[in-house]
Design a protein around this motif. Structure first.
Motif, PDB file in Angstrom:
ATOM      1  N   GLY A  56      28.955  32.696  53.739  1.00 24.05           N
ATOM      2  CA  GLY A  56      29.876  33.813  53.590  1.00 24.05           C
ATOM      3  C   GLY A  56      30.812  33.624  52.422  1.00 24.05           C
ATOM      4  O   GLY A  56      31.060  34.558  51.635  1.00 24.05           O
ATOM      5  N   ALA A  57      31.350  32.416  52.272  1.00 24.70           N
ATOM      6  CA  ALA A  57      32.262  32.144  51.165  1.00 24.70           C
ATOM      7  C   ALA A  57      31.548  32.243  49.821  1.00 24.70           C
ATOM      8  O   ALA A  57      32.063  32.834  48.860  1.00 24.70           O
ATOM      9  CB  ALA A  57      32.885  30.769  51.345  1.00 24.70           C
ATOM     10  N   LEU A  58      30.348  31.679  49.722  1.00 24.43           N
ATOM     11  CA  LEU A  58      29.589  31.762  48.472  1.00 24.43           C
ATOM     12  C   LEU A  58      29.182  33.202  48.178  1.00 24.43           C
ATOM     13  O   LEU A  58      29.108  33.617  47.005  1.00 24.43           O
ATOM     14  CB  LEU A  58      28.358  30.874  48.553  1.00 24.43           C
ATOM     15  CG  LEU A  58      28.611  29.360  48.538  1.00 24.43           C
ATOM     16  CD1 LEU A  58      27.316  28.596  48.798  1.00 24.43           C
ATOM     17  CD2 LEU A  58      29.233  28.922  47.209  1.00 24.43           C
ATOM     18  N   GLY A  59      28.930  33.993  49.220  1.00 23.32           N
ATOM     19  CA  GLY A  59      28.598  35.401  49.017  1.00 23.32           C
ATOM     20  C   GLY A  59      29.741  36.173  48.397  1.00 23.32           C
ATOM     21  O   GLY A  59      29.528  37.067  47.549  1.00 23.32           O
ATOM     22  N   VAL A  60      30.965  35.873  48.791  1.00 25.83           N
ATOM     23  CA  VAL A  60      32.123  36.527  48.167  1.00 25.83           C
ATOM     24  C   VAL A  60      32.202  36.140  46.691  1.00 25.83           C
ATOM     25  O   VAL A  60      32.530  36.979  45.827  1.00 25.83           O
ATOM     26  CB  VAL A  60      33.420  36.148  48.906  1.00 25.83           C
ATOM     27  CG1 VAL A  60      34.642  36.737  48.197  1.00 25.83           C
ATOM     28  CG2 VAL A  60      33.375  36.645  50.351  1.00 25.83           C
ATOM     29  N   ALA A  61      31.872  34.895  46.381  1.00 28.65           N
ATOM     30  CA  ALA A  61      31.844  34.479  44.971  1.00 28.65           C
ATOM     31  C   ALA A  61      30.788  35.256  44.194  1.00 28.65           C
ATOM     32  O   ALA A  61      31.036  35.695  43.056  1.00 28.65           O
ATOM     33  CB  ALA A  61      31.585  32.975  44.880  1.00 28.65           C
ATOM     34  N   LEU A  62      29.594  35.426  44.774  1.00 28.09           N
ATOM     35  CA  LEU A  62      28.563  36.247  44.113  1.00 28.09           C
ATOM     36  C   LEU A  62      29.118  37.625  43.764  1.00 28.09           C
ATOM     37  O   LEU A  62      28.946  38.121  42.642  1.00 28.09           O
ATOM     38  CB  LEU A  62      27.359  36.416  45.042  1.00 28.09           C
ATOM     39  CG  LEU A  62      26.261  35.369  45.082  1.00 28.09           C
ATOM     40  CD1 LEU A  62      25.186  35.793  46.082  1.00 28.09           C
ATOM     41  CD2 LEU A  62      25.647  35.171  43.704  1.00 28.09           C
ATOM     42  N   SER A  63      29.754  38.250  44.723  1.00 26.19           N
ATOM     43  CA  SER A  63      30.277  39.595  44.518  1.00 26.19           C
ATOM     44  C   SER A  63      31.400  39.600  43.495  1.00 26.19           C
ATOM     45  O   SER A  63      31.495  40.515  42.658  1.00 26.19           O
ATOM     46  CB  SER A  63      30.770  40.165  45.847  1.00 26.19           C
ATOM     47  OG  SER A  63      31.239  41.477  45.692  1.00 26.19           O
ATOM     48  N   ALA A  64      32.254  38.592  43.543  1.00 23.58           N
ATOM     49  CA  ALA A  64      33.373  38.541  42.602  1.00 23.58           C
ATOM     50  C   ALA A  64      32.881  38.425  41.175  1.00 23.58           C
ATOM     51  O   ALA A  64      33.430  39.066  40.251  1.00 23.58           O
ATOM     52  CB  ALA A  64      34.282  37.372  42.959  1.00 23.58           C
ATOM     53  N   ARG A  66      30.000  39.503  40.118  1.00 24.51           N
ATOM     54  CA  ARG A  66      29.258  40.723  39.789  1.00 24.51           C
ATOM     55  C   ARG A  66      30.185  41.903  39.519  1.00 24.51           C
ATOM     56  O   ARG A  66      29.986  42.667  38.566  1.00 24.51           O
ATOM     57  CB  ARG A  66      28.304  41.069  40.933  1.00 24.51           C
ATOM     58  CG  ARG A  66      27.466  42.331  40.693  1.00 24.51           C
ATOM     59  CD  ARG A  66      26.569  42.618  41.893  1.00 24.51           C
ATOM     60  NE  ARG A  66      25.747  43.794  41.694  1.00 24.51           N
ATOM     61  CZ  ARG A  66      24.540  43.790  41.147  1.00 24.51           C
ATOM     62  NH1 ARG A  66      24.031  42.644  40.710  1.00 24.51           N
ATOM     63  NH2 ARG A  66      23.848  44.905  41.008  1.00 24.51           N
ATOM     64  N   HIS A  67      31.223  42.064  40.370  1.00 21.40           N
ATOM     65  CA  HIS A  67      32.056  43.270  40.307  1.00 21.40           C
ATOM     66  C   HIS A  67      33.414  43.035  39.663  1.00 21.40           C
ATOM     67  O   HIS A  67      33.930  43.925  38.982  1.00 21.40           O
ATOM     68  CB  HIS A  67      32.275  43.834  41.717  1.00 21.40           C
ATOM     69  CG  HIS A  67      31.025  44.274  42.398  1.00 21.40           C
ATOM     70  ND1 HIS A  67      30.267  45.339  41.950  1.00 21.40           N
ATOM     71  CD2 HIS A  67      30.387  43.777  43.501  1.00 21.40           C
ATOM     72  CE1 HIS A  67      29.224  45.491  42.754  1.00 21.40           C
ATOM     73  NE2 HIS A  67      29.264  44.556  43.687  1.00 21.40           N
ATOM     74  N   GLY A  68      34.017  41.901  39.948  1.00 19.83           N
ATOM     75  CA  GLY A  68      35.355  41.659  39.408  1.00 19.83           C
ATOM     76  C   GLY A  68      36.432  42.441  40.135  1.00 19.83           C
ATOM     77  O   GLY A  68      37.416  41.879  40.588  1.00 19.83           O
ATOM     78  N   ALA A  69      36.235  43.760  40.280  1.00 23.17           N
ATOM     79  CA  ALA A  69      37.245  44.628  40.902  1.00 23.17           C
ATOM     80  C   ALA A  69      37.404  44.293  42.377  1.00 23.17           C
ATOM     81  O   ALA A  69      36.468  43.875  43.056  1.00 23.17           O
ATOM     82  CB  ALA A  69      36.849  46.089  40.730  1.00 23.17           C
ATOM     83  N   ASP A  70      38.607  44.531  42.859  1.00 24.85           N
ATOM     84  CA  ASP A  70      38.961  44.147  44.227  1.00 24.85           C
ATOM     85  C   ASP A  70      38.170  44.898  45.295  1.00 24.85           C
ATOM     86  O   ASP A  70      37.596  44.306  46.193  1.00 24.85           O
ATOM     87  CB  ASP A  70      40.468  44.376  44.426  1.00 24.85           C
ATOM     88  CG  ASP A  70      40.947  43.944  45.803  1.00 24.85           C
ATOM     89  OD1 ASP A  70      40.868  44.760  46.739  1.00 24.85           O
ATOM     90  OD2 ASP A  70      41.393  42.798  45.944  1.00 24.85           O
ATOM     91  N   GLU A  71      38.133  46.230  45.196  1.00 24.84           N
ATOM     92  CA  GLU A  71      37.575  47.045  46.275  1.00 24.84           C
ATOM     93  C   GLU A  71      36.084  46.803  46.506  1.00 24.84           C
ATOM     94  O   GLU A  71      35.649  46.637  47.661  1.00 24.84           O
ATOM     95  CB  GLU A  71      37.845  48.523  46.019  1.00 24.84           C
ATOM     96  CG  GLU A  71      37.535  49.439  47.199  1.00 24.84           C
ATOM     97  CD  GLU A  71      38.267  49.039  48.469  1.00 24.84           C
ATOM     98  OE1 GLU A  71      37.668  49.139  49.559  1.00 24.84           O
ATOM     99  OE2 GLU A  71      39.422  48.598  48.365  1.00 24.84           O
ATOM    100  N   PRO A  72      35.233  46.783  45.462  1.00 19.98           N
ATOM    101  CA  PRO A  72      33.807  46.503  45.716  1.00 19.98           C
ATOM    102  C   PRO A  72      33.570  45.134  46.359  1.00 19.98           C
ATOM    103  O   PRO A  72      32.677  44.983  47.204  1.00 19.98           O
ATOM    104  CB  PRO A  72      33.170  46.580  44.324  1.00 19.98           C
ATOM    105  CG  PRO A  72      34.101  47.402  43.514  1.00 19.98           C
ATOM    106  CD  PRO A  72      35.470  47.097  44.036  1.00 19.98           C
ATOM    107  N   VAL A  73      34.367  44.146  45.969  1.00 19.31           N
ATOM    108  CA  VAL A  73      34.204  42.811  46.559  1.00 19.31           C
ATOM    109  C   VAL A  73      34.559  42.843  48.046  1.00 19.31           C
ATOM    110  O   VAL A  73      33.873  42.247  48.878  1.00 19.31           O
ATOM    111  CB  VAL A  73      35.069  41.775  45.815  1.00 19.31           C
ATOM    112  CG1 VAL A  73      34.965  40.407  46.494  1.00 19.31           C
ATOM    113  CG2 VAL A  73      34.631  41.671  44.358  1.00 19.31           C
TER     114      VAL A  73
END
Length: 506
Positions: A56-64, A66-73
């Protein structure tokens, strides 16, 4: 497979082994999107409560990244947390990584990798503590252990929880046999636990889930050790389906039932097992095996992934920080009554000593009777004899023996019992003393509950335990009305269990 980390970050990707392919295929997954990760979690390619927290923690890093922006993450984080709703570690890992989102993707990844490194240390500590406990609970020098589902290195950051304890014991030559349930419906025990035991050359046998109770009834098992996906505040445990009936059978046959899990699995916001959401899995996991139908076409299945074991069936929950006995009655009304009825006497029996006088407890039949029954119930039928310590322990020990319907054995100061005797010297604050017990009082195959009124420094109770074990019998544990926690007596009794109906931490 090498004993490296279960999940690793490699140049923008999460790298792990597909647990659904083992033991016959070693498929390495390289996950680069949150969609791929959610799918891997949902189909159990990644599983095991601690491993899900890391994922779960690494998945948030993947998203961060990819998106950078707060809401999509945050939307991706919500999808990740919901992928396995029963396992609290998944949402916990997601939340920890999200706590660094405002600092940027590098900070999120740093938190995730720190969590993974921490998980290995945590599970090593918990499994070592559990191994110590099992040595104390079980009398045989080489243990026969039953475990359910898979709690080894693939389920964690690389060490294992319940199976980690097995590895600790095996490394010291203290495992005779591990009985591994196949674990329906996806056979994690048959595929993963057996694979790991074989890899470590630990003696093992596979049994179908429904044969576990028979193994317990036949006396083939010394202890049951499992993991957990969520532990409620009251000690109720959610774990792989089949755990609850295993706990019932263990209680029926007086076999210790121990849960090993990190502190992060304990969910203080969930009051009890009834509040735990139980994930329902697809019917085809039950109606087919390896893609082959095993029942009539169109048959629907009841397929919960987990069940809840009530805390009063759990001998102990072991984490990296503590051993928790959820069935212990040391909280609530009874503890409050003992506290109200016990009085503090200053400068007794000598100046500077504060003495806790329990005469008020003995003077209240309802409270004293409840205390005796609570100590007997805390150990259920795990003991054959009650051993009471001179002199104030005689009162409580007699009541506990009557409540449990067990023989009472008296331990006395030197010169007060006819022989033949067994004796032990022990240190007092000034000098030493001798305790004695009749040699024939406890048979070599007995297990005793040692009872006294107060635990202070623990010297007397530790000496009584030595008397018992030198005769070949075992110690089920200790029971006291009051523990004076500041004097550290519980450390002298390790690894044996202590039930204190009231703990004074002043």
């Amino acid at each position: 497979m090498s004993a490296g980390p279960t999940l690793a970050w490699d140049d923008g990707a999460i790298v792990t082994v597909d647990q659904t392919a083992l033991p016959h295929r070693h498929n390495v997954l390289r996950i680069t999107t949150v969609d791929e990760l959610v799918d891997a979690i949902a189909r159990l390619a990644i599983r095991g409560a601690p491993a899900l927290g890391i994922a779960g923690a690494l998945g948030v890093a993947l998203s961060a990244y990819r998106h950078g922006a707060d809401e999509p993450v945050r939307r991706d984080a919500a999808r990740l947390a919901a992928a396995r709703p029963t396992a609290v570690n998944l949402a916990w890992g997601v939340d920890r990584a999200l706590s660094r989102l405002a600092e940027g993707a590098d900070a999120v990844l740093a938190e995730a990798t720190a969590l993974a490194a921490e998980d290995e240390r945590v599970n090593r500590a918990a499994s070592s503590r559990a191994a110590d406990l099992l040595r104390g609970l079980c009398r045989r020098p080489r243990l026969r252990i039953l475990t359910h589902c898979h709690t080894g290195r693939l389920a964690t950051g690389g060490v294992g929880t319940a199976l980690g304890a097995v590895h600790h014991l095996a490394g010291q030559g203290q495992v005779e046999m591990v009985f591994a349930t196949e674990t329906r419906p996806l056979l994690q025990g048959a595929r993963l636990t057996v694979w790991e035991l074989r890899d470590a050359a630990i003696p093992h046998r596979l049994l179908v889930d429904s044969a576990a109770a028979s193994a317990l009834a036949a006396g083939l098992v010394d202890c049951v050790v499992v993991g957990a996906d969520r532990i409620a505040a009251n000690g109720d445990v959610a774990n792989k389906i089949g755990t609850y009936p295993l706990a019932v059978a263990a209680a029926r046959h007086r076999v210790p039932f121990v849960v090993v899990a990190p502190e992060s699995t304990i969910d203080g916001a969930t009051p009890d097992g009834a509040a735990i959401s139980i994930e329902q899995r697809p019917s085809d996991e039950v109606t087919s095996v390896a893609g082959v139908d095993t029942t009539c076409a169109g048959t629907q299945a009841f397929n919960p992934a987990f069940d809840v074991t009530p805390g009063d069936l759990v001998t102990a929950i072991v984490t990296e920080d503590r051993v928790w006995y959820p069935a212990d009655p040391g909280t609530g009304d009874l503890a409050d009554r003992i506290d109200r009825l016990a009085t503090m006497v200053e400068d007794f029996p000598r100046p500077g000593v504060r003495f806790r006088d329990l005469a008020g407890v003995y003077a209240q039949p309802a409270t004293f009777g409840a205390a005796a029954h609570a100590l007997a119930a805390a150990y259920r039928d795990a003991f054959s004899h009650v051993v009471a310590v001179e002199a104030r322990g005689f009162t409580l020990g007699t009541a506990v023996a009557l409540a449990a319907g067990k023989p009472l054995v008296l331990v006395r100061k030197a010169g007060k019992l006819p022989g033949p005797l067994r004796s032990v010297k022990y240190d007092l604050e000034y000098g030493e003393d001798v305790l004695e017990m009749q040699e024939s009082a406890v048979p070599p195959d007995g297990r005793v509950l040692i009872v006294d009124d107060v635990l202070a420094t623990g010297g007397t109770l530790a000496a009584v335990a030595k008397l018992v074990t030198e005769g070949g019998a075992g110690v089920a544990g200790f029971g006291v009305l009051l523990e004076l926690a500041g004097l550290g007596g519980v450390r002298r009794l390790h690894p044996h269990r202590l039930v204190a109906l009231r703990t004074d931490r002043s």
